[in-house]
Scaffold this motif. Structure first.
Motif, PDB file in Angstrom:
ATOM      1  N   TYR A 113       0.893  -1.224  -0.029  1.00  0.00           N
ATOM      2  CA  TYR A 113      -0.042   0.056   0.076  1.00  0.00           C
ATOM      3  C   TYR A 113       0.875   1.281  -0.015  1.00  0.00           C
ATOM      4  CZ  TYR A 113      -3.429  -3.404   0.965  1.00  0.00           C
ATOM      5  OH  TYR A 113      -4.244  -4.553   0.897  1.00  0.00           O
ATOM      6  N   ARG A 114       2.234   1.278   0.594  1.00  0.00           N
ATOM      7  CA  ARG A 114       3.106   2.450   0.534  1.00  0.00           C
ATOM      8  C   ARG A 114       3.315   2.738  -0.886  1.00  0.00           C
ATOM      9  NH1 ARG A 114       8.232   1.879   4.111  1.00  0.00           N
ATOM     10  NH2 ARG A 114       6.832   0.848   5.305  1.00  0.00           N
ATOM     11  N   THR A 115       3.700   1.695  -1.664  1.00  0.00           N
ATOM     12  CA  THR A 115       4.231   2.118  -3.164  1.00  0.00           C
ATOM     13  C   THR A 115       2.746   2.345  -3.851  1.00  0.00           C
ATOM     14  OG1 THR A 115       5.993   0.481  -3.081  1.00  0.00           O
ATOM     15  CG2 THR A 115       5.004   1.005  -5.224  1.00  0.00           C
ATOM     16  N   MET A 116       1.557   1.834  -3.548  1.00  0.00           N
ATOM     17  CA  MET A 116       0.360   2.488  -4.199  1.00  0.00           C
ATOM     18  C   MET A 116       0.143   3.671  -4.076  1.00  0.00           C
ATOM     19  SD  MET A 116      -1.813  -1.099  -3.546  1.00  0.00           S
ATOM     20  CE  MET A 116      -3.219  -0.476  -4.058  1.00  0.00           C
ATOM     21  N   LYS A 117       0.345   4.068  -2.703  1.00  0.00           N
ATOM     22  CA  LYS A 117       0.211   5.544  -2.436  1.00  0.00           C
ATOM     23  C   LYS A 117       1.353   6.505  -2.946  1.00  0.00           C
ATOM     24  CE  LYS A 117      -1.229   8.807   1.106  1.00  0.00           C
ATOM     25  NZ  LYS A 117      -1.852   9.759   0.248  1.00  0.00           N
ATOM     26  N   PHE A 118       2.363   6.311  -3.065  1.00  0.00           N
ATOM     27  CA  PHE A 118       3.413   6.676  -3.708  1.00  0.00           C
ATOM     28  C   PHE A 118       3.191   7.018  -5.191  1.00  0.00           C
ATOM     29  CE2 PHE A 118       7.407   6.105  -6.427  1.00  0.00           C
ATOM     30  CZ  PHE A 118       7.944   7.205  -6.062  1.00  0.00           C
ATOM     31  N   LEU A 119       2.554   5.859  -5.743  1.00  0.00           N
ATOM     32  CA  LEU A 119       2.243   6.040  -7.324  1.00  0.00           C
ATOM     33  C   LEU A 119       1.234   6.914  -7.527  1.00  0.00           C
ATOM     34  CD1 LEU A 119       3.019   2.464  -8.239  1.00  0.00           C
ATOM     35  CD2 LEU A 119       4.395   4.584  -8.951  1.00  0.00           C
ATOM     36  N   ASP A 120       0.297   7.399  -6.419  1.00  0.00           N
ATOM     37  CA  ASP A 120      -1.007   8.179  -6.832  1.00  0.00           C
ATOM     38  C   ASP A 120      -0.498   9.574  -7.423  1.00  0.00           C
ATOM     39  OD1 ASP A 120      -2.674   6.238  -5.744  1.00  0.00           O
ATOM     40  OD2 ASP A 120      -2.774   7.204  -3.877  1.00  0.00           O
ATOM     41  N   TRP A 121       0.618  10.009  -6.934  1.00  0.00           N
ATOM     42  CA  TRP A 121       1.091  11.370  -7.612  1.00  0.00           C
ATOM     43  C   TRP A 121       1.416  11.108  -9.152  1.00  0.00           C
ATOM     44  CZ3 TRP A 121       5.364  13.089 -10.165  1.00  0.00           C
ATOM     45  CH2 TRP A 121       5.408  14.757 -10.398  1.00  0.00           C
ATOM     46  N   PHE A 122       1.856  10.138  -9.456  1.00  0.00           N
ATOM     47  CA  PHE A 122       2.294   9.593 -10.645  1.00  0.00           C
ATOM     48  C   PHE A 122       1.098   9.561 -11.850  1.00  0.00           C
ATOM     49  CE2 PHE A 122       6.533   9.238  -8.620  1.00  0.00           C
ATOM     50  CZ  PHE A 122       7.337   9.848  -9.864  1.00  0.00           C
ATOM     51  N   ILE A 123       0.307   8.831 -10.969  1.00  0.00           N
ATOM     52  CA  ILE A 123      -1.258   8.820 -12.015  1.00  0.00           C
ATOM     53  C   ILE A 123      -1.777   9.835 -12.291  1.00  0.00           C
ATOM     54  CG2 ILE A 123      -3.502   7.499 -11.503  1.00  0.00           C
ATOM     55  CD1 ILE A 123      -2.044   5.342  -9.952  1.00  0.00           C
ATOM     56  N   GLU A 124      -1.744  10.828 -11.357  1.00  0.00           N
ATOM     57  CA  GLU A 124      -2.336  12.274 -11.793  1.00  0.00           C
ATOM     58  C   GLU A 124      -1.595  12.906 -12.753  1.00  0.00           C
ATOM     59  OE1 GLU A 124      -5.246  13.551 -10.761  1.00  0.00           O
ATOM     60  OE2 GLU A 124      -5.845  11.627  -9.780  1.00  0.00           O
ATOM     61  N   GLU A 125       0.020  12.687 -12.348  1.00  0.00           N
ATOM     62  CA  GLU A 125       0.886  13.608 -13.309  1.00  0.00           C
ATOM     63  C   GLU A 125       0.551  12.929 -14.600  1.00  0.00           C
ATOM     64  OE1 GLU A 125       4.202  15.724 -14.520  1.00  0.00           O
ATOM     65  OE2 GLU A 125       2.506  15.916 -12.942  1.00  0.00           O
TER      66      GLU A 125
END
Length: 171
Positions: A113-125
């Motif tokens: 879940y930590r990596t998933m949360k980290f990737l949220d910014w990249f998904i929006e980007e």
């Protein structure tokens, strides 16, 4: 951290650095064509992609993982029209979106879940990156054949200024 997730994250550093090289080559094309505003746009894109690599690097280091840098391929695109780099950029951004989705999927599979949360910014980007690429294509198709309108577009892109991505600014 799961080994597959780690490998995908580490590989993404290389992919982001390649993206920076690719966008620098687009800037070079436009500079050679006398469109310094378009060149500015893509030099800022190149800086953003480099920053993305640094964000992935920091994430790995913050999670106790070593970073293994790899060789960066030389961009191999050539263009015969002003539209060419814009279409190549959209294609490339869709590819990067698929890479981010793959990492997210791998993290989801192992409940990282930590990596998933980290990737949220990249998904929006990536949504923003694809939207910008599509808008540039639309504008070029609408206005690119008129010299005055092309000049105005070039001036618009010349006004773009670099801003540090939030994950780096908050580091």
């Amino acid at each position: 951290m799961d080994e597959r997730v780690y490998e995908l994250l580490n590989d993404q550093i290389n992919k982001e650095l390649y993206s920076a090289y690719l966008y620098m080559s687009f800037a070079d094309y436009y500079e050679d064509e006398g469109l310094s505003g378009f060149a500015n746009w893509y030099m800022i894109q190149a800086a953003e992609e480099r920053d993305h690599a640094l964000i992935f690097r920091k994430y790995l280091l913050d999670n106790g993982k070593s970073v293994q840098l790899k060789g960066i391929d030389q961009p191999d695109k050539t263009f015969s029209s002003y539209l060419g780099p814009l279409e190549a950029a959209l294609e490339h951004e869709k590819y990067v979106t698929s890479l981010i989705n793959d990492i997210y999927g791998a993290a989801h599979d192992v409940k990282d879940y930590r990596t998933m949360k980290f990737l949220d910014w990249f998904i929006e980007e990536q949504l923003e990156e694809e939207t910008n690429a599509e808008d540039m294509i639309t504008k070029m198709k609408l206005f690119g054949t008129d010299a005055k309108a092309l000049y105005d577009l070039d001036q618009e892109y010349a006004a773009r200024a670099y801003s540090m991505p939030t994950p780096l600014a908050n580091a």
